[in-house]
Design a protein around this motif. Structure first.
Motif, short mmCIF file in Angstrom:
data_model
loop_
_atom_site.label_atom_id
_atom_site.label_comp_id
_atom_site.label_asym_id
_atom_site.label_seq_id
_atom_site.Cartn_x
_atom_site.Cartn_y
_atom_site.Cartn_z
N ALA A 179 31.48 35.99 20.74
CA ALA A 179 31.72 35.37 22.04
C ALA A 179 31.18 36.24 23.16
O ALA A 179 31.27 37.47 23.11
N LEU A 180 30.63 35.57 24.16
CA LEU A 180 30.28 36.22 25.42
C LEU A 180 31.38 35.87 26.41
O LEU A 180 31.68 34.70 26.65
N VAL A 181 32.02 36.90 26.98
CA VAL A 181 33.16 36.71 27.90
C VAL A 181 32.73 37.19 29.28
O VAL A 181 32.45 38.37 29.47
N GLU A 182 32.67 36.25 30.23
CA GLU A 182 32.18 36.59 31.57
C GLU A 182 33.31 36.61 32.59
O GLU A 182 34.07 35.65 32.72
N LEU A 183 33.37 37.68 33.36
CA LEU A 183 34.33 37.81 34.44
C LEU A 183 33.71 37.32 35.75
O LEU A 183 32.59 37.69 36.09
N GLY A 184 34.45 36.46 36.47
CA GLY A 184 33.94 35.94 37.73
C GLY A 184 32.67 35.13 37.54
O GLY A 184 31.65 35.38 38.18
N SER A 185 32.75 34.12 36.70
CA SER A 185 31.56 33.41 36.22
C SER A 185 30.87 32.55 37.27
O SER A 185 29.67 32.30 37.17
N GLY A 186 31.61 32.05 38.27
CA GLY A 186 30.98 31.18 39.26
C GLY A 186 30.31 29.99 38.62
O GLY A 186 30.90 29.30 37.78
#
Length: 308
Positions: free
Chosen positions: A73-80
């Motif tokens: 999994a790719l986990v993005e913070l503050g993805s917009g």
């Protein structure tokens, strides 16, 4: 009307606006309108960070995607809007899941629906949350090998101790393999100021939007014409500060409080720290990470750090 008050933004604003140096947390920029304004900012001529980082991500997408193990999994913070992320998603046909995390619920869910249409074979698990504190990942991805992704130089918006705390929390995720971090680099001051005070006034509208939110969600009575946007450079630590400056003496009602503003007094709304390779490596080390690679554009204006 009281039932419609957003008590979180109200209590946060009362704490900030009664401090000696008045401040508001930049996380409150991002309602739907704020998110839309920020996406417009990223396309401005003066705003180099997005297009520069985009070029770095585009040129290195395959190598970055390979950091995610098969089925991971790719986990993005503050993805917009997840626009830059799509370079990695396009290169990551082996990804099992993508987890975009954002505080703006409507914007996030709309983006997630669009991504499901574009990537039907990939599980999209949007998480509504404030990444400046602990965030619970979905059960479906908890045990998957994962790579964190925090682009956009947002790390520079956090106080140093908060930035280290965020990276430390990510270091403790189960089965974390690596972390990809975007960070803006120190450069000539005129370039920095222009990026946060554009000629079209989009950044000014973005900054003032936080006062509009307080009016709409916290029952405040800010006169938006009574404040002006200002970007300031601070040498130590190296950062741009965004302020809303009162253009006259005025009193604003917020909750049960009256907030007095003197002419020229400001609300500090955001700090945008700029890094050198050394200060970036020091921050990573303090959070338990090591910078393995530092990817930059040819002019070394922006960095994408691969940490493990």
């Amino acid at each position: 009307m009281r039932d419609l008050i957003n008590t979180d933004i109200l209590s946060d604003a009362l704490a900030g606006l009664t401090a000696r140096q008045k401040y508001l947390s930049p996380k409150w920029f991002y309602d739907r309108r704020g998110s839309e304004l920020f996406e417009k900012i990223t396309g401005l001529t003066e705003y180099y960070p997005t297009r520069t980082e985009t070029s770095v991500l585009r040129d290195n997408a395959s190598a970055l995607a390979r950091l995610v193990p098969e089925g991971g999994a790719l986990v993005e913070l503050g993805s917009g809007a997840s626009i830059k992320t799509q370079y990695l998603l396009d290169a990551g046909g082996h990804f099992g899941a993508y987890v975009p995390i954002d505080i703006s619920e409507d914007f996030l869910l709309t983006t997630a629906d669009n991504l499901r249409s574009r990537y039907p074979a990939m599980a999209i698990h949007p998480v509504i949350g404030d990444f400046t504190g602990p965030v619970d990942l979905p059960d479906d991805v908890e045990e998957l090998p994962k790579v964190g992704f925090f682009p956009g130089s947002t790390i520079g918006n956090l106080d140093p101790e908060d930035a280290i705390a965020l990276l430390s929390r990510a270091r403790k995720w189960d089965n974390i393999c690596a972390f990809i971090l975007g960070a803006d680099l120190v450069k000539p001051i005129p370039d920095l100021i222009a990026a946060y005070d554009d000629a079209e006034g989009v950044t000014a509208a973005f900054n003032l939007n936080i006062l509009r939110r307080l009016n709409n969600e916290a029952g405040a009575d800010f006169d938006l014409t009574g404040f002006r946007h200002e970007a300031r450079w601070c040498e130590n630590p190296a950062r741009i500060e965004m302020h809303l400056v009162s253009i006259r003496d005025q009193v604003v009602e917020l909750g049960q409080e009256q907030i007095n503003f003197a002419k020229g007094e400001s609300i500090h709304t955001e700090s945008c720290r700029k890094y050198t390779p050394d200060t970036l490596a020091d921050m990573a080390a303090a959070a338990g990470w090591q910078v393995d690679r530092l990817l930059t554009d040819k002019d070394q204006r922006f960095a994408v750090a691969v940490m493990n």
